[in-house]
Design an enzyme around this catalytic site. Sequence first.
Site, PDB file in Angstrom:
ATOM      1  N   SER A 261       0.816  -1.219   0.000  1.00  0.00           N
ATOM      2  CA  SER A 261       0.000   0.000   0.000  1.00  0.00           C
ATOM      3  C   SER A 261       0.847   1.265   0.000  1.00  0.00           C
ATOM      4  CB  SER A 261      -0.958  -0.048   1.193  1.00  0.00           C
ATOM      5  OG  SER A 261      -2.028   0.829   1.001  1.00  0.00           O
TER       6      SER A 261
ATOM      7  N   ASP B 276       9.874   5.489 -10.470  1.00  0.00           N
ATOM      8  CA  ASP B 276       9.434   6.187 -11.686  1.00  0.00           C
ATOM      9  C   ASP B 276      10.232   7.462 -11.950  1.00  0.00           C
ATOM     10  OD1 ASP B 276       7.541   4.270 -12.233  1.00  0.00           O
ATOM     11  OD2 ASP B 276       5.888   5.344 -11.287  1.00  0.00           O
TER      12      ASP B 276
ATOM     13  N   LYS C  88      -1.043  -4.442  -3.113  1.00  0.00           N
ATOM     14  CA  LYS C  88      -2.336  -3.901  -2.703  1.00  0.00           C
ATOM     15  C   LYS C  88      -2.434  -2.452  -3.175  1.00  0.00           C
ATOM     16  CE  LYS C  88      -5.599  -3.199   1.053  1.00  0.00           C
ATOM     17  NZ  LYS C  88      -5.941  -1.811   0.690  1.00  0.00           N
TER      18      LYS C  88
END
Length: 700
Positions: A470, A481, A495
């Site tokens: 999460s 990224d 999740k």
Amino acid sequence: MLSNRTATLFSGLTLSLLMLVSPAGLAETEKLKPEEDQGNTAREIVSKLEMLHYNKLKVSDEMSAGLWDEYIDSLDPTKSYFLASDINEFRQWRTELDDDLKAGNVDRGFEIYNRYRMRMSDRLNNILSQLDKGLPDFDFTKDESMALDREDSEWPQSISAADDLWRKRLKSSVLNLRLTEKTDEEIRDLLVRRYKGQLKRLGQQNSDDVFELYMNSLTKLYDPHSNYLSPRTLENFNMSMSLSLEGIGAVLQMEDEYTKVARLVAGGPADRTGKVKPNDKIVAVGQDKEGEMVDVVGWRLDDVVDLIRGSAGTYVRLETIPTGGDGSHRTITIKRSKVKLEDQAAKKATFEFSDGEKNYKIGVINLPTFYIDFEAYRRRDPNYKSTTRDVARLLDELKEEGVDGIILDLRNNGGGSLQEATMLTDLFIDQGPVVQIRHANEQISRHNRSRSRAMYRGPLMVLINRLSASASEIFAGAIQDYNRGLVVGNQSFGKGTVQTMAPLKEGQLKITQSKFYRVSGDSTQHAGVKPDIDMPQLIDSDEVGESAYDTALPWDRIHAVRHAKYFNLKDMIPDLVSKHEQRTAKDPDFIFLREQFQIQRERADRKAVSLNEKTRNTEREKLNEQLLVMENNRRAAKGLEPYESFEAMEEDESENTEPVGGPVEITLEDDPVLNEAGYIMADFLGLKGRKTRAPQVANF
């Protein structure tokens, strides 16, 4: 961040004349019936799922068939209680349950449950009748086996087929206890207590229990994190989410007849023993250091939780079957305490590592969870504790100490505050988006952004594993990224969904309404974050993680958003991987970890277990010898004294299972993954100094 696979339980044993009782064998007064308001609650649940859930699943004949399958499986996952004739009788309703729910009718759910209840009652009474006469005279020299997973098996077609199935189950239970060196009398007494307890709890079931199970068979079709919480379950849920929870700090779930450890609360008492692991099965619970061990096989989950929970400062003992072991039991003493915020707070350490040419000082920040003291924050306490505030302070301290790079350790971090995940990212990148959130109405929110210049602009590594979930995945995904730092470890949990609580007239509905997406457009759902450099896998991803759930929402992607790029990591990673593989190929700890996981995987892949005592003893001796050789090879390579026997090794590992007080220190001892991460960081620093960087937004 709770995420559990639920399944109902109970074991039972042989069958004889009592199974000839007709479906009407239970008195009408013993059958459970729906309460008047439950039909209205069912309609309310169906309406909210259709309107609010991210997964646009409509109530239909197809959904009805899924509900029928899920409900039958939740009641009898091992296909051990119902007969084929029961299933054939119920199959006529397979596409009609949707119409019932829309009309507020849950009668068929109760009818199916009452048949299951009757079958189970007959089983347990029959077993107790047999045990009154002593243990059955089993032939443990016979070469026969019992299937470990009956998911693809047929339902018993006849009484005789069911008799044989339960004969094997009882024989297996007795053999398992014989292998723990219990006497026949001790085995008989334990089984009598076990099945009397199951029969008592079966009689305590009420209409709320049946309704909750039936409704959760429905919510599970939408996704595994949407649940109906009855008033009693809601009370337990709220207690488990409270920082003042007193117990052992573990999230538990049911798997067949066993209570299993789903995950450990970072910094909690169980975590701090170092002996309790995810997927361990709890078979007995004892109060205090010498209290009687109570067998909990076949118990309801909340009853097991009630037995384990207790006042801070008291002791509880867990008898467990460790995951990946030989089936032998281990008893662990745990001192209950409050899960304190300071025990979960970020902490730091520094270590020296070399790339072979130069020494580097590496700072490590361990972050067990994404926390914030909401109460202090709401009352505007200027000194409130939070992840970002604590990490910012630690970063200042590490910069003062002159570290060359920082490793942020998010292993076993199950998530927490989304706000804190965003603000923590803000410490490492300049202004820009951190995460995208797509809602059930398909609108996409990009408000979670980094809004300041980076506080720390030096080399960074994020360490993750399968239990990083999460909020951890949001942070690690953003760092990856942006090419802001290396991500090292194992594929994370996966999740990538957000749940909210929707009030009902009776209880509440926890419902999935949104989905996380990285700035690259990739969802964190299902696939998680894949590391740039892999470490040996310690947790079986087939058993733990979002992909282990049958109804998990799928991975997908949306449009990427403009974001900066920092390091040119793509050119560096092949060299880093090569150095890592060369180093760990001969590292005794990594050799041990790979061998250990291989054994664990082989045992998990077994389809059946032998009921021959000699065969089982031989298998155990072989496994124990294999584990001893592995450990002694590791010790010899590290210059440590070998163990003389497997028993000596077990005794050593069982000592000092009580957690010590105070914060857990970050050490490299017994943590080969963190140690290797330090060498990867040193290699990265060396390569970074020699390679040309890509155009950057920030200067390092």
